[in-house]
Structures are given as C-alpha cells and as structure tokens.
Design a protein around this motif. Structure first.
Motif, mmCIF file in Angstrom:
data_model
loop_
_atom_site.group_PDB
_atom_site.id
_atom_site.type_symbol
_atom_site.label_atom_id
_atom_site.label_comp_id
_atom_site.label_asym_id
_atom_site.label_seq_id
_atom_site.Cartn_x
_atom_site.Cartn_y
_atom_site.Cartn_z
ATOM 1 N N SER A 43 0.997 -1.306 -0.024
ATOM 2 C CA SER A 43 0.057 0.018 -0.092
ATOM 3 C C SER A 43 0.912 1.430 -0.055
ATOM 4 O O SER A 43 2.063 1.292 0.090
ATOM 5 C CB SER A 43 -0.805 0.182 1.271
ATOM 6 O OG SER A 43 -0.124 0.035 2.312
ATOM 7 N N GLU A 44 0.267 2.416 -0.235
ATOM 8 C CA GLU A 44 1.013 3.687 -0.071
ATOM 9 C C GLU A 44 1.638 3.944 1.136
ATOM 10 O O GLU A 44 2.854 4.619 1.406
ATOM 11 C CB GLU A 44 -0.061 4.935 -0.480
ATOM 12 C CG GLU A 44 -0.517 4.816 -1.700
ATOM 13 C CD GLU A 44 -1.459 6.036 -2.180
ATOM 14 O OE1 GLU A 44 -1.767 6.404 -1.205
ATOM 15 O OE2 GLU A 44 -2.115 6.142 -3.306
ATOM 16 N N GLU A 45 1.035 3.332 2.417
ATOM 17 C CA GLU A 45 1.805 3.470 3.840
ATOM 18 C C GLU A 45 2.840 2.527 3.649
ATOM 19 O O GLU A 45 3.488 2.518 4.914
ATOM 20 C CB GLU A 45 0.796 3.169 4.729
ATOM 21 C CG GLU A 45 -0.333 4.382 4.583
ATOM 22 C CD GLU A 45 -1.592 4.060 3.531
ATOM 23 O OE1 GLU A 45 -1.632 3.198 3.011
ATOM 24 O OE2 GLU A 45 -2.318 5.041 3.269
ATOM 25 N N GLY A 46 3.169 1.754 2.656
ATOM 26 C CA GLY A 46 4.347 0.593 2.888
ATOM 27 C C GLY A 46 3.927 -0.571 3.433
ATOM 28 O O GLY A 46 4.781 -1.469 3.885
ATOM 29 N N ARG A 47 2.516 -0.875 3.617
ATOM 30 C CA ARG A 47 2.124 -2.189 4.435
ATOM 31 C C ARG A 47 1.772 -3.149 3.225
ATOM 32 O O ARG A 47 1.220 -2.870 2.341
ATOM 33 C CB ARG A 47 0.815 -1.954 5.231
ATOM 34 C CG ARG A 47 0.263 -3.163 6.053
ATOM 35 C CD ARG A 47 -0.927 -2.949 6.677
ATOM 36 N NE ARG A 47 -1.295 -4.337 7.387
ATOM 37 C CZ ARG A 47 -1.956 -5.296 6.843
ATOM 38 N NH1 ARG A 47 -2.305 -5.480 5.529
ATOM 39 N NH2 ARG A 47 -2.177 -6.369 7.537
ATOM 40 N N ARG A 48 2.422 -4.217 3.344
ATOM 41 C CA ARG A 48 2.176 -5.514 2.599
ATOM 42 C C ARG A 48 0.799 -6.192 2.753
ATOM 43 O O ARG A 48 0.491 -6.468 3.923
ATOM 44 C CB ARG A 48 3.254 -6.469 2.432
ATOM 45 C CG ARG A 48 3.260 -7.601 1.292
ATOM 46 C CD ARG A 48 4.618 -8.360 1.429
ATOM 47 N NE ARG A 48 5.563 -7.434 0.979
ATOM 48 C CZ ARG A 48 5.874 -7.213 -0.302
ATOM 49 N NH1 ARG A 48 5.231 -7.695 -1.463
ATOM 50 N NH2 ARG A 48 7.031 -6.425 -0.643
#
Length: 343
Positions: A43-48
């Motif tokens: 995601s844009e927040e860096g969460r896979r």
C-alpha cells in the motif's frame, strides 16, 4: 574498432540487459515467487497485503440461508452452517514438452448442517464427508506406450486422474414418503466411492479442469422401520429398528465436473453432475441422480484472511426402495464463508 562496430556491440549489450532471461533476472523472479512476492502488494503506507489467494487450502466456517422444497411441496427457508478443512498441493517437474504437473486436493470433515431441519429425533439434517481427495496429472506430451518391439508411443489427448471419498453421511431435512403417506426418515451412509478421471481440457492450471469420470461406489440407506402412530409428532420420529438397503455401483457411476478458478483465486466455480445406475439388496437396478453447482467470490480480507460470498444449488433424485417413494430434492443457498488460509 570502428564506430559502426562499437554501436552494434552497444545495441547487443542493451538488448541482453533488457531481456527477461538475462543474467540473474529469471532466478530473481523465481526467488520472488518462492517468497510469495507475486501474491502480495504494497500500500501507499508501505504495508504489504495479500492480493492472490489459494481457495483450496483453508479452514472455513460458513453461514447461509437455504431454500428447499418442503414436505408439502412448498418452499421453506432453513439456516445452514458449513465447515471443513481443505488443502491443495501442486508439484511441477521438468520443462517444455517434458513438463508434468500433479494437483492433489484433500478435504477433511467437510459438509453442512441445518440445525432446524430435523427429520429424526434430535438429529439435525446434514450432509458431510469424513475424507475426500482428488488427484489430477497433467503431461505436456501425453502418450500411450504400446509394449511392442520396438515400443510404439501413441498420442493421448487427456489428462488423467482419480478421486475418492469415504464416510459420507446424509440426513435429508425432508424425509421420503411411504406408500401409506407417512414419512420415512432416512440416513444415507456413503461408505466409499472411487472414480477414474479423464480431462480433455488439459489446462495444467490450478483449479481448472473438465473431468469425465466413471467409477464404483457403495452406499447404505437406513429407513424408518414402521409407520408412526397418528399421535406421533414428526420431530419425535426415529429410526427405531431400521430397514437397510445396500446400493452398489459396479463401475457404473458416471460423472461430469467443471472446475474454474480465476488467476488471483478470488472467484471459484465448481459444477458437477452424477448419474449412478446401481444394484440394490432388493435385487433390482435403480438410478441415483445428483447435480450441484458452487460459486464463490472473495469480498474482503481481514489481516489477509478472506471473507467470501457463496452461492450453491443442488438437485437430487433419491430412488424408491422397499415401500418408500422416490423424492426429487431441490436446494438453493446463499451465505458468507469465513476462512483461515493455510498458504
């Protein structure tokens, strides 16, 4: 070195660098797939998070509402609970014309229960199996070898496989009827069945096949022993001393099955039809018919554990036996399945 030759070498080097098979590009892709990188996104927040699923490797619990034909021919609604465990294993060996794929699907304690549908005293209507398995082999160059001198290989346009099941118990929510009009509660035990499979579609892909089957099966039906008295409430009718009918299909159980699965595993279709001529302990031939379709679509995933909408339809022709009439049983259900992914 001339300028023209230097330019040619630079072009060749650039093409090699951009080629998907250059250097360690292919090993890097395989390593990424082994790590599950192809199944997830960031995601844009860096969460896979997971975007691809294996719908055949899971533990699930489902709740649904089912429409079925009641004893008087009216349409009735019952709640259903569906649960079980399944696991799919795939093995790929070789490459090119020598590539071979094995797909093994296992199901353990899988089935459904209708808590309010009680044809027997205190026993809910249910349909569940102890264990079932399906094995399908795909060969890029299928052939039949004739042991002659020298041996002759003949092209064979099918994938091959086998499926088996043991310990299926079925108690219909609507019992069959005796000749005098009284209900005849039934417990059906599917002792065992085994089917040889040919697949002319030959996709070699997970969850995609068109299976033509022919096999053997052995079922036991236990019917209510006596007509209940007029004062007996339907919910209190039990098997008592059951009358038993044995049903054996000696390589006469025919089946067709179509399985479809999207590449990301979000959508699944499984349709099947069985026509089973069989010999009974009454020393006569009967025919059992069953057709069913299952459609599943993942709607959302909580911490990578999917929630799916499930639509099912089923038709069964239960043949007559003893003084019990045949029954045409139709059921449609819609619900949600909550799953724990095993892969």
């Amino acid at each position: 070195m001339t300028a023209r030759r230097l330019a040619a070498l630079l072009v060749m080097a650039a093409a090699a660098a951009l080629s998907p098979r250059a250097g360690r590009a292919e090993p890097a892709r395989e390593e990424s797939e082994r790590a599950g990188g192809g199944d997830t996104a960031v995601s844009e927040e860096g969460r896979r998070f997971r975007v691809r699923f294996d719908p055949a490797s899971r533990v699930w619990l489902g709740v649904a509402s089912a429409l079925h034909r009641g004893a008087g021919g009216t349409i009735e609604i019952e709640p259903e609970i569906d649960a079980g465990l399944s696991y799919r294993a795939r093995s790929v060996t070789g490459s090119g014309p020598g590539r071979v794929v094995w797909q093994a699907d296992h199901r353990v304690l899988a089935g459904r229960v209708s808590p309010t549908g009680q044809a027997l005293d205190g026993v809910p209507a249910l349909d569940a199996a102890l264990y079932g398995a399906s094995f399908l082999r795909h060969d890029e160059s299928p052939r039949v070898v004739l042991p002659m001198s020298p041996p002759i290989a003949v092209p064979f346009p099918f994938d091959i496989g086998v499926e088996a099941e043991v310990g299926r118990v079925s108690i219909p929510s609507i019992p069959q009827r005796q000749g005098d009009g009284w209900s005849a509660p039934l417990v059906r035990l599917g002792v065992a069945r085994a089917t040889a499979i040919l697949d002319p579609w030959r996709t070699g892909e997970a969850g995609r096949s068109f299976e033509i089957g022919l096999g053997v099966r052995y079922d036991i039906d236990a019917y209510y022993a006596e007509s209940p008295s007029p004062q007996a409430a339907p919910a209190r009718r039990t098997l008592g001393e059951p009358r038993v009918v044995h049903r054996i299909a000696p390589m006469t159980a025919g089946s067709l099955r179509l399985r479809l699965q999207s590449g990301d595993g979000l959508t699944v279709f499984d349709g099947r039809g069985d026509v089973v001529p069989h010999w009974t302990s009454e020393e006569r031939w009967r025919v059992l018919v069953r057709s069913a379709a299952h459609v599943e679509r993942i709607l959302a995933a909580i911490d990578d554990q999917p929630i799916a909408a499930v639509l099912e339809g089923e038709y069964r022709l239960l043949p007559p036996a003893l003084d019990v009439q045949a029954v045409h049983d139709l059921r449609v259900s819609l619900g949600l399945a909550f799953t724990l992914a095993l892969r």
